[in-house]
Design an enzyme around this catalytic site. Sequence first.
Site, PDB file in Angstrom:
ATOM      1  N   HIS A 107      35.467  33.676 110.280  1.00  0.00           N
ATOM      2  CA  HIS A 107      34.491  34.769 110.346  1.00  0.00           C
ATOM      3  C   HIS A 107      33.738  34.713 111.670  1.00  0.00           C
ATOM      4  O   HIS A 107      33.542  33.631 112.249  1.00  0.00           O
ATOM      5  CB  HIS A 107      33.528  34.749 109.148  1.00  0.00           C
ATOM      6  CG  HIS A 107      32.679  33.518 109.013  1.00  0.00           C
ATOM      7  ND1 HIS A 107      31.503  33.342 109.703  1.00  0.00           N
ATOM      8  CD2 HIS A 107      32.840  32.405 108.251  1.00  0.00           C
ATOM      9  CE1 HIS A 107      30.966  32.175 109.361  1.00  0.00           C
ATOM     10  NE2 HIS A 107      31.757  31.583 108.490  1.00  0.00           N
ATOM     11  N   ASP A 109      30.549  36.165 112.241  1.00  0.00           N
ATOM     12  CA  ASP A 109      29.086  36.159 112.178  1.00  0.00           C
ATOM     13  C   ASP A 109      28.554  34.750 111.966  1.00  0.00           C
ATOM     14  O   ASP A 109      29.259  33.852 111.488  1.00  0.00           O
ATOM     15  CB  ASP A 109      28.578  37.095 111.088  1.00  0.00           C
ATOM     16  CG  ASP A 109      29.001  36.691 109.673  1.00  0.00           C
ATOM     17  OD1 ASP A 109      30.137  36.203 109.520  1.00  0.00           O
ATOM     18  OD2 ASP A 109      28.197  36.856 108.739  1.00  0.00           O
ATOM     19  N   ASP A 140      30.135  26.259 112.344  1.00  0.00           N
ATOM     20  CA  ASP A 140      30.292  27.270 111.285  1.00  0.00           C
ATOM     21  C   ASP A 140      30.342  28.670 111.886  1.00  0.00           C
ATOM     22  O   ASP A 140      29.322  29.318 112.023  1.00  0.00           O
ATOM     23  CB  ASP A 140      29.124  27.149 110.310  1.00  0.00           C
ATOM     24  CG  ASP A 140      29.205  28.110 109.146  1.00  0.00           C
ATOM     25  OD1 ASP A 140      30.280  28.691 108.932  1.00  0.00           O
ATOM     26  OD2 ASP A 140      28.192  28.291 108.447  1.00  0.00           O
ATOM     27  N   GLU A 174      30.620  37.241 106.608  1.00  0.00           N
ATOM     28  CA  GLU A 174      30.777  36.150 105.641  1.00  0.00           C
ATOM     29  C   GLU A 174      29.433  35.563 105.253  1.00  0.00           C
ATOM     30  O   GLU A 174      29.200  35.196 104.093  1.00  0.00           O
ATOM     31  CB  GLU A 174      31.684  35.054 106.223  1.00  0.00           C
ATOM     32  CG  GLU A 174      32.091  33.976 105.222  1.00  0.00           C
ATOM     33  CD  GLU A 174      31.102  32.817 105.095  1.00  0.00           C
ATOM     34  OE1 GLU A 174      31.253  31.996 104.176  1.00  0.00           O
ATOM     35  OE2 GLU A 174      30.161  32.723 105.934  1.00  0.00           O
ATOM     36  N   GLU A 175      28.522  35.466 106.232  1.00  0.00           N
ATOM     37  CA  GLU A 175      27.244  34.807 105.978  1.00  0.00           C
ATOM     38  C   GLU A 175      26.321  35.612 105.059  1.00  0.00           C
ATOM     39  O   GLU A 175      25.306  35.093 104.596  1.00  0.00           O
ATOM     40  CB  GLU A 175      26.527  34.512 107.307  1.00  0.00           C
ATOM     41  CG  GLU A 175      27.258  33.531 108.219  1.00  0.00           C
ATOM     42  CD  GLU A 175      27.351  32.119 107.656  1.00  0.00           C
ATOM     43  OE1 GLU A 175      26.854  31.890 106.542  1.00  0.00           O
ATOM     44  OE2 GLU A 175      27.917  31.240 108.324  1.00  0.00           O
ATOM     45  N   GLU A 202      37.646  27.848 106.416  1.00  0.00           N
ATOM     46  CA  GLU A 202      36.739  26.803 106.894  1.00  0.00           C
ATOM     47  C   GLU A 202      36.502  25.703 105.869  1.00  0.00           C
ATOM     48  O   GLU A 202      36.549  25.909 104.663  1.00  0.00           O
ATOM     49  CB  GLU A 202      35.399  27.416 107.282  1.00  0.00           C
ATOM     50  CG  GLU A 202      34.634  28.031 106.109  1.00  0.00           C
ATOM     51  CD  GLU A 202      33.351  28.698 106.541  1.00  0.00           C
ATOM     52  OE1 GLU A 202      32.614  28.112 107.357  1.00  0.00           O
ATOM     53  OE2 GLU A 202      33.084  29.826 106.066  1.00  0.00           O
TER      54      GLU A 202
END
Length: 453
Positions: A107, A109, A140, A174-175, A202
């Site tokens: 991802h 973001d 991340d 995603e976040e 991840e």
Amino acid sequence: MEFHVPNTVSFHLSLLILVAWSSVQASHSSSLSSSAAETISRFQHYLQINTSQPTPNYYQASDFLVSQAKSSSLQSQAIEFVRGKPFVLIKWPGTNPHLPSILLYSHTDVVPSEIDKWKYDPFSAHIDDNGNIYARGSQDMKCVGMQYLEAVRRLKASGLQPLRSIYLAFSPDEEIGGQDGAAKFAESEVFKSLNIGVVLDEGMASADENYRIFYAERSARWLVIKAIGQPGHGSRLYDNSAAENMMKSLESIRRFRASQFDMIKAGLMAEGEVISVNMAYSTAGTPSPTGFVMNLQPSEAEVGFDIRVPPTADLESLERRIADEWAPASRNMTFRFLAKAPVHDEFGNPFTTKTDSSNPWWGLLQDAIQRAGGKLHEPGIFPASTDSRYFRRLGLPAFGFSPMANTPILLHDHNEFLNQEVYLKGITMYESIIKAYASYVENEGNRASTGDL
């Protein structure tokens, strides 16, 4: 006092600063080969693009990723399942397009940063004297997305012709839950046309030399509890006031949280195997221009919790506990879920990926990491949530893996960093994995045992 520098002096001063900065950056990569230094530079470029929520610069990230695909002669497209949120899909075609393909997922973001709590600007991608790259997303998970690209770049340069098609996906949002990113992608005709056989997504860092792999994850239950009661003077003692009832609730939740945490501390359970409960916010009181009215008991109190449940959890028991102990109607309390991600399918089967001989992708992953010099912990349940859940719900095998050994876990933390040597070693890991996956030929025994591959 203001100090004005003459233009000519300002020019020379700026030039000196630029030279000094270049010298510092050069010293960081002096021990690296020129190709490794270029690899780190590309990673820094991606990290310097501010894609933090709630206003991520998705188009700048998308343009960068497409340019990286073009530089490696890879097919690419930016798809907007939701306007303003480009989803970048890169393809390395396989020689046998009928075989199930490989999805390397990441991802774009990142979470917000409290800049004043950082040593360096979170979007500077500053490299310190130890070779640590400080940036939001360094762990991340911009690292993984770029490692995919770098590994494919190297494999292509080596002359490898993949048997299976390789897809690299860079998703938004995603976040904040992935509803406008992975969820839309997994439901799309585009996704169906890719004929995906396995997904890599991840994981997280490991403090020791062994890498961590995840075959499942905990699901989010965002719980809001509200208490109401009689308001009154701050000096009075009431039965069943809103604040008193909320305090009773908090104490019950604290005891449950402690019991779960004790199992981790005693080594009886891993973090991903217990139910976690953490307070996210609390509101109560009557606001005033200078803060809150201190001699007035509030009539309402509300608290929000981030609860994460593993696929092994007894969900009925948890909800009974919430209704009977944490928010009983007898104490004028109510509760609701802001998010309640599913843990099992309609038949009660947990959303997990097999890590035994029945799943050939698992054996290939283990062998590839070991061939690249890596050691593994036992596979586990990811303690938080990732976009892998959208693919596991479709019955696809999905593994969480971020090749970061001997690295502190700094996801969403201040001063997130990744050492450049660890980053480079991770590319080597993905070279081995992608080569193994892309070259895999199913035999009849594997096809019979895996069914959906």
